[in-house]
Design an enzyme around this catalytic site. Structure first.
Site, PDB file in Angstrom:
ATOM      1  CG  HIS A  64      52.047  16.829   7.653  1.00 32.94           C
ATOM      2  ND1 HIS A  64      52.104  16.124   6.466  1.00 32.94           N
ATOM      3  CD2 HIS A  64      51.369  17.983   7.373  1.00 32.94           C
ATOM      4  CE1 HIS A  64      51.508  16.826   5.516  1.00 32.94           C
ATOM      5  NE2 HIS A  64      51.047  17.944   6.037  1.00 32.94           N
ATOM      6  CG  HIS A  66      48.175  19.662   7.446  1.00 32.28           C
ATOM      7  ND1 HIS A  66      49.161  20.382   6.834  1.00 32.28           N
ATOM      8  CD2 HIS A  66      47.706  20.438   8.470  1.00 32.28           C
ATOM      9  CE1 HIS A  66      49.300  21.556   7.465  1.00 32.28           C
ATOM     10  NE2 HIS A  66      48.438  21.602   8.463  1.00 32.28           N
ATOM     11  CG  ASP A  68      46.374  16.973   2.650  1.00 34.81           C
ATOM     12  OD1 ASP A  68      46.629  17.269   3.832  1.00 34.81           O
ATOM     13  OD2 ASP A  68      47.105  17.329   1.693  1.00 34.81           O
ATOM     14  CG  ASP A 211      51.989  18.494   2.654  1.00 34.00           C
ATOM     15  OD1 ASP A 211      52.033  17.924   1.548  1.00 34.00           O
ATOM     16  OD2 ASP A 211      50.930  18.826   3.207  1.00 34.00           O
ATOM     17  CG  HIS A 269      51.059  17.468  -1.735  1.00 38.23           C
ATOM     18  ND1 HIS A 269      50.509  18.722  -1.816  1.00 38.23           N
ATOM     19  CD2 HIS A 269      50.595  16.946  -0.565  1.00 38.23           C
ATOM     20  CE1 HIS A 269      49.758  18.951  -0.735  1.00 38.23           C
ATOM     21  NE2 HIS A 269      49.797  17.878   0.028  1.00 38.23           N
TER      22      HIS A 269
HETATM   23 ZN    ZN Z   1      50.265  19.728   5.080  1.00 41.42          ZN
HETATM   24 ZN    ZN Z   2      49.140  17.910   2.071  1.00 39.54          ZN
END
Ligand code: ZN
Ligand code: ZN
Length: 304
Positions: A64, A66, A68, A211, A269
């Site tokens: 995705h 985001h 990071d 995530d 994560h």
């Molecule tokens: Zn995320």
């Molecule tokens: Zn993340």
């Protein structure tokens, strides 16, 4: 031919790095091929350290958009180009990945030395290769997020050398062809691989789901995984935070491993707030014993 599959955890942290954990990225090596899942900032350095090779057949999968998970992508492409990659590289991700890569490329104009193919995919799709498929499913996060399952096709059965000798098939190239499932001719005889090979063997399955809250689509995708790499951002004491931010606790990840009948769970994560994440491992193990807590640069080999 025996092709081994291994997983190197290039970065096991999430959101922001800490002293011990880089941002998320997982490198799957299948024989000479590379599959990189996510590319957090700093991934290129970990990738070099893993001695993965810069000109291999390679695909990058993005979960995705985001920061990071993607801020390492421009640096990675830039460096690969500098270091002499000439082979096409494929990037696969959710809607928006084309715009991300092309807009960086337009403004910074750095990496035009090797062709880049970008594909936007959605839940339910499959990326097909000769020896494996990558299935895509929706994760449950604040923004659209994809989980991926790498599934090898069944491997050819074991080669029965004694039987091959009995059938007077000369050792050498013909054996190789039979081993790879091809029909061969010995003089006027035709020998089908079925005669010499045992039943096909199951391939390796690795699921990457970061995530995400625990959710049915990920459980379905992960069913029967040899290795499930799952979001385990928080300990139980931060369960509310996990819900609020679209993440999972280690124990919730363990629940997904259990329900999907996965063989091993890798906690991944990990929030930067945990310098010592061993309590997360202990909590996961109360639910699912075969949980591991990889550190950055740990490598595990995955066998079916
Ligand atoms: Zn995320
Ligand atoms: Zn993340």
């Amino acid at each position: 031919m025996k092709i081994s599959v291994s997983v190197t955890f290039l970065g096991t942290g999430g959101s922001v790095p800490n002293k011990f954990r880089n941002l998320p990225s997982v490198l799957v090596r299948r024989g000479p091929e590379l599959l990189l899942f996510d590319c957090g900032e700093g991934t290129q350095r970990q990738f070099l350290q893993a001695r993965a090779g810069i000109n291999r057949k390679m695909r990058i999968f993005i979960s995705h958009l985001h920061g990071d998970h993607v801020f390492g992508l421009p640096g990675m492409l830039h460096s690969l180009s500098f270091m002499g990659r000439s082979r096409e590289l494929e990037i696969i991700g959710p809607r928006g990945i084309i715009e991300l890569v092309t807009s960086v490329n337009r403004v910074v104009k750095l990496y035009n030395r090797f062709p880049i193919r970008i594909r936007e995919v959605k839940s339910g799709q499959s990326i097909k290769d000769e020896a494996y498929n990558i299935r895509v499913a929706a994760a449950k996060h604040g923004i659209p997020c994809l989980a991926y399952a790498f599934e090898e096709k069944p491997r050819p059965g074991r080669f029965d050398a004694a039987k091959a000798r009995r059938l007077k098939i000369p050792e050498g190239p013909l054996w190789k062809e039979l081993q790879s499932g091809k029909l061969v001719k010995v003089g006027k005889r035709r020998v089908t691989p079925r005669l010499i090979l045992g039943p096909p063997r199951r391939g390796v399955k690795i699921t990457y789901a970061v995530d995400t809250r625990p959710c049915p689509s990920v459980i379905r995708l992960a069913t029967g995984s040899d290795l499930l790499i799952h979001d385990s951002c928080f300990a139980e004491s931060a369960a509310t935070k996990a819900r609020e931010y679209g993440h999972s606790t280690a124990a919730e990840a363990a629940g997904v491993a259990k329900r999907s009948r996965s063989r091993t769970l890798a906690l991944f994560h990990i929030s930067a707030m945990y310098e010592d994440a061993s309590p997360l491992l202990a909590q996961a193990r109360t639910v699912f014993h075969h949980s591991i807590l990889p550190r950055d640069m740990d490598t595990v080999s995955v066998v079916p």
